[in-house]
Design a protein around this motif. Structure first.
Motif, PDB file in Angstrom:
ATOM      1  N   LYS A 133       0.850  -1.160  -0.075  1.00 41.21           N
ATOM      2  CA  LYS A 133      -0.456   0.210   0.230  1.00 41.21           C
ATOM      3  C   LYS A 133       0.651   1.031  -0.050  1.00 41.21           C
ATOM      4  N   TYR A 134       0.500   2.595  -1.017  1.00 44.36           N
ATOM      5  CA  TYR A 134       1.703   3.249  -0.915  1.00 44.36           C
ATOM      6  C   TYR A 134       0.927   4.719  -0.106  1.00 44.36           C
ATOM      7  N   LEU A 135       1.616   5.427   0.246  1.00 42.88           N
ATOM      8  CA  LEU A 135       0.478   5.955   1.800  1.00 42.88           C
ATOM      9  C   LEU A 135       1.819   7.561   1.195  1.00 42.88           C
ATOM     10  N   PRO A 136       1.203   8.301   0.224  1.00 46.69           N
ATOM     11  CA  PRO A 136       1.606   9.340   0.356  1.00 46.69           C
ATOM     12  C   PRO A 136       1.352  10.259   1.713  1.00 46.69           C
ATOM     13  N   ASN A 137       2.126  11.109   1.729  1.00 45.35           N
ATOM     14  CA  ASN A 137       2.182  11.892   2.960  1.00 45.35           C
ATOM     15  C   ASN A 137       1.825  11.369   4.419  1.00 45.35           C
ATOM     16  N   SER A 138       2.025   9.977   4.561  1.00 45.61           N
ATOM     17  CA  SER A 138       1.727   9.555   5.558  1.00 45.61           C
ATOM     18  C   SER A 138       3.249   8.473   6.068  1.00 45.61           C
ATOM     19  N   LEU A 139       3.067   7.962   6.877  1.00 44.94           N
ATOM     20  CA  LEU A 139       4.186   7.416   7.132  1.00 44.94           C
ATOM     21  C   LEU A 139       5.834   8.208   7.889  1.00 44.94           C
ATOM     22  N   LYS A 140       6.086   8.260   8.668  1.00 44.65           N
ATOM     23  CA  LYS A 140       7.013   8.946   9.492  1.00 44.65           C
ATOM     24  C   LYS A 140       8.312   8.393   8.707  1.00 44.65           C
TER      25      LYS A 140
END
Length: 140
Positions: A133-140
């Motif tokens: 899953k690609y989570l742009p603007n997530s994942l610190k």
């Protein structure tokens, strides 16, 4: 970041999976909407393993590995149960009414629609399902 969870093939342990996923998503800054979607996809995949991979009455295990890197979450679900490749299942015709639609397949449909990539391989007598899953603007 790398995270690992092993569960027995007992659906009563599914709440542990939810806690595991929610903790990772909170730690890495995933939105609540994406967290709920990821939780749903993983629950569908893991419950399928728990329900069908091992002969009734036997204990087996499902391993869940989650790696988060560069706005991407990679989830690997593996088990030593009987071979099953969900990527070969036909798409479900969701335009049919519930009465007209054959039983089964909706979980796989959900997984395909929630995740950006779904891949399967059988290696060393293990089923290995990889979900990305690609989570742009997530994942610190």
């Amino acid at each position: 970041m790398q995270h690992h969870l092993t569960l027995p093939n007992d659906i009563n342990t599914i709440p542990q999976l939810g806690t595991f996923v929610e903790g990772i998503c909170e730690e890495t800054g995933v939105s609540m909407e994406n967290t709920m979607q990821l939780n749903l996809a993983l629950e569908e995949a893991v419950v399928n393993v728990m329900s069908y991979a091992y002969p009734e009455g036997t204990t087996g295990y499902v391993d869940i590995d989650i790696n988060t890197v560069d706005h991407r979450m990679c989830i690997i679900i593996s088990d030593s149960g009987k071979p099953f490749d969900p990527t070969t299942k036909e798409e479900v015709d969701i335009t049919l009414s519930a009465e007209q639609r054959p039983i089964g397949g909706l979980g796989i449909h959900l997984i395909r629609n929630i995740m950006d990539e779904v891949a399967y391989e059988r290696k060393d007598n293990r089923n290995i399902l990889t979900l990305k899953k690609y989570l742009p603007n997530s994942l610190k």
